[in-house]
Design an enzyme around this catalytic site. Structure first.
Site, mmCIF file in Angstrom:
data_model
loop_
_atom_site.group_PDB
_atom_site.id
_atom_site.type_symbol
_atom_site.label_atom_id
_atom_site.label_comp_id
_atom_site.label_asym_id
_atom_site.label_seq_id
_atom_site.Cartn_x
_atom_site.Cartn_y
_atom_site.Cartn_z
ATOM 1 N N GLY A 136 35.437 1.815 3.737
ATOM 2 C CA GLY A 136 35.375 0.365 3.628
ATOM 3 C C GLY A 136 36.707 -0.295 3.364
ATOM 4 O O GLY A 136 36.789 -1.524 3.310
ATOM 5 N N GLY A 190 39.298 -0.354 5.303
ATOM 6 C CA GLY A 190 39.864 -0.951 6.512
ATOM 7 C C GLY A 190 40.855 -0.086 7.245
ATOM 8 O O GLY A 190 41.538 -0.552 8.161
ATOM 9 N N GLY A 236 40.265 2.280 9.380
ATOM 10 C CA GLY A 236 39.874 2.391 10.788
ATOM 11 C C GLY A 236 40.323 1.184 11.592
ATOM 12 O O GLY A 236 40.770 1.313 12.737
ATOM 13 N N ARG A 284 25.866 16.275 20.928
ATOM 14 C CA ARG A 284 24.759 15.328 20.989
ATOM 15 C C ARG A 284 24.920 14.407 22.192
ATOM 16 O O ARG A 284 26.020 13.921 22.476
ATOM 17 C CB ARG A 284 24.727 14.471 19.721
ATOM 18 C CG ARG A 284 24.552 15.250 18.439
ATOM 19 C CD ARG A 284 24.812 14.365 17.233
ATOM 20 N NE ARG A 284 24.729 15.102 15.959
ATOM 21 C CZ ARG A 284 25.237 14.649 14.816
ATOM 22 N NH1 ARG A 284 25.841 13.469 14.781
ATOM 23 N NH2 ARG A 284 25.122 15.373 13.724
ATOM 24 N N ARG A 341 28.832 -5.135 5.353
ATOM 25 C CA ARG A 341 28.497 -4.377 6.563
ATOM 26 C C ARG A 341 27.015 -4.500 6.895
ATOM 27 O O ARG A 341 26.639 -4.588 8.064
ATOM 28 C CB ARG A 341 28.826 -2.891 6.373
ATOM 29 C CG ARG A 341 30.310 -2.552 6.347
ATOM 30 C CD ARG A 341 30.444 -1.057 6.078
ATOM 31 N NE ARG A 341 31.812 -0.585 6.189
ATOM 32 C CZ ARG A 341 32.178 0.684 6.013
ATOM 33 N NH1 ARG A 341 31.245 1.593 5.731
ATOM 34 N NH2 ARG A 341 33.437 1.043 6.120
ATOM 35 N N ARG A 369 29.200 5.598 -2.237
ATOM 36 C CA ARG A 369 30.523 5.357 -1.643
ATOM 37 C C ARG A 369 31.477 4.758 -2.675
ATOM 38 O O ARG A 369 32.670 5.067 -2.687
ATOM 39 C CB ARG A 369 30.402 4.446 -0.423
ATOM 40 C CG ARG A 369 29.757 5.121 0.789
ATOM 41 C CD ARG A 369 29.890 4.254 2.028
ATOM 42 N NE ARG A 369 29.243 4.845 3.177
ATOM 43 C CZ ARG A 369 29.772 5.786 3.950
ATOM 44 N NH1 ARG A 369 30.988 6.250 3.678
ATOM 45 N NH2 ARG A 369 29.112 6.262 4.988
ATOM 46 N N ASN A 426 45.425 -3.198 1.130
ATOM 47 C CA ASN A 426 44.872 -4.005 2.218
ATOM 48 C C ASN A 426 44.133 -5.215 1.647
ATOM 49 O O ASN A 426 42.905 -5.256 1.591
ATOM 50 C CB ASN A 426 43.932 -3.155 3.085
ATOM 51 C CG ASN A 426 43.478 -3.899 4.331
ATOM 52 O OD1 ASN A 426 44.022 -4.954 4.664
ATOM 53 N ND2 ASN A 426 42.477 -3.360 5.011
ATOM 54 N N ASP A 427 44.924 -6.207 1.236
ATOM 55 C CA ASP A 427 44.369 -7.466 0.757
ATOM 56 C C ASP A 427 44.213 -8.408 1.944
ATOM 57 O O ASP A 427 43.110 -8.792 2.319
ATOM 58 C CB ASP A 427 45.284 -8.057 -0.312
ATOM 59 C CG ASP A 427 44.670 -9.276 -0.991
ATOM 60 O OD1 ASP A 427 43.543 -9.661 -0.604
ATOM 61 O OD2 ASP A 427 45.303 -9.837 -1.889
#
Length: 397
Positions: free
Chosen positions: A141, A143, A145, A171, A264, A275, A298-299
């Site tokens: 969460g 960020g 990614g 799969r 999310r 988490r 990451n603000d």
């Protein structure tokens, strides 16, 4: 056992091994002689290695680690120093002709302690250098990614992802080698034991991991590898032989992280709380463990992204583009000698006294990396032995 075989004669010039039998060379190194043999047997999986201990008069068959070269009908060999031997295979492709057999590097010494046996390790030689891979970690969460996606979008030809291995079944539309390298558990466990994985974890009964080869393949394509892994994985990578830049992404606060996870709308309350507990532990490790070279908060996303680009030299001013791997083309018929940190590969037409002879110079003074990955930093150039003379090896033509 006992006396050294007859092929160990004193006719060893410039460190090159005397050929005593088809496909084999004998290379003295410290108090041992390494017999490196090709094979005409197509069922053989790689070039063989035997060790003769001159102090005890005994033979040893070592444990052989690393990515092994395919069998070849002949090769040249030269001892570089006390820790590795250079092998040039004949009849191989340009991308598969230069190899290093490590006999006393740090990696080999560590493996000897772990395995309690004589160990050698193969490493493929590659021309040129690459940027260090980038390891990015942070709690779910935060960020990371999104930041990685922004990098990939702005610099599509600069970065690449390594393809992870897993023992679970594929799969749906998943393709082997694209989404994952799907493998058998016994195979992956052996490769983990052989030191071929940077990091791995067991998740719901299946193994997942990042192999050294997967990272090297990205570098071979001329790209900089990004590894998006958790703190425990980053710890394993830091302890490995891979030289990388380690970056930890933090949220501005736990309250903000919880807000993002709830926004999310994809997870149940129990999963969110789990988490958050994991995030607290990861942040404590990330800030205090000494694993990470840099910590970013990451603000504001755009500000964090700009800071990430500066860390990676992508601010438009200081970024130094390193070209892709140098392709090494060597003639099949050649002889090899060594002068200081340069390997002289001599080829031409010796039938006539004034026949043109050419030299290829392989500069090994700036080697980087090594087993169980690639050995990079080779510099290759050609000179004419008559027009330039041997002094010409000091400067590439």
């Amino acid at each position: 056992m006992g006396e050294a075989p007859a092929f160990f004669v004193d006719d060893l010039q410039n460190g090159c091994g005397l050929k005593y039998k088809d496909c084999e060379t004998a290379i003295p190194n410290q108090d041992k002689t390494y017999v490196i043999g090709g094979s005409d047997d197509e069922s053989s999986s790689s070039i063989g290695v035997r060790i003769y201990d001159e102090a005890t008069g005994n033979w040893e068959i070592p444990i052989v680690l690393g990515t092994k070269p395919k069998p070849c009908k002949s090769h040249s060999a030269v001892s570089l120093n006390e820790d590795r031997i250079l092998i040039i295979t004949k009849g191989s492709s340009a991308d598969d002709c230069i190899w290093f057999l490590e006999v006393d590097t740090q990696y080999v010494r560590e493996q000897k302690k772990i395995l309690g046996r004589e160990v050698v390790a193969w490493s493929k030689g590659v021309g040129g250098n690459v940027h260090k891979p980038v390891v990015i970690s942070g709690p779910s969460g935060v960020g990371k990614g999104t930041l990685i996606s922004m990098l990939m979008k702005e610099f599509p030809t600069t970065f690449g992802f390594s393809v992870s291995h897993t023992t679970r079944a594929s799969r749906g539309m998943e393709k082997d080698g694209v989404h994952y390298h799907f493998t058998e558990r016994s195979v992956m466990e052996k490769e983990i034991k052989d030191g071929k994985f940077l990091e791995f974890a067991s998740v719901h009964g299946n193994l997942y991991g990042t192999s050294i080869e997967a990272v090297e393949v990205v570098a071979d394509a001329g790209k900089r590898c990004i590894l998006d892994i958790d703190v425990q994985g980053a710890r394993s990578v830091r302890a490995s032989s891979l030289e990388a830049i380690f970056i930890f992404i933090c949220p501005p606060s736990m309250e903000e992280l919880e807000k993002r996870l709830r926004a999310r709308g994809t997870e149940a309350e129990e999963q969110i709380l789990k988490r958050l507990r994991n995030a607290e532990a990861e942040m404590e490790q990330g800030k205090s463990s000494g694993i990470f070279d840099h910590i970013l908060y990451n603000d504001e996303l755009e500000e964090c992204y700009e800071n990430l680009k500066k860390l990676l030299g992508l601010d438009g001013i200081s970024y130094n583009v390193i070209p892709g791997p140098q392709r090494i083309n060597l003639p099949q018929d050649h002889s090899v000698s060594k002068i200081d940190n340069k390997i002289i590969i001599n080829y031409g037409t010796p039938e006539l006294e004034k026949a043109s002879k050419n030299l290829i110079v392989l500069d090994v003074s700036s080697l980087k990396g090594g087993a169980p990955g690639r050995t990079r930093g080779l510099d290759v150039y050609a000179i004419d032995s008559f027009s330039d003379g041997l002094n010409g090896i000091n400067q590439p033509s």
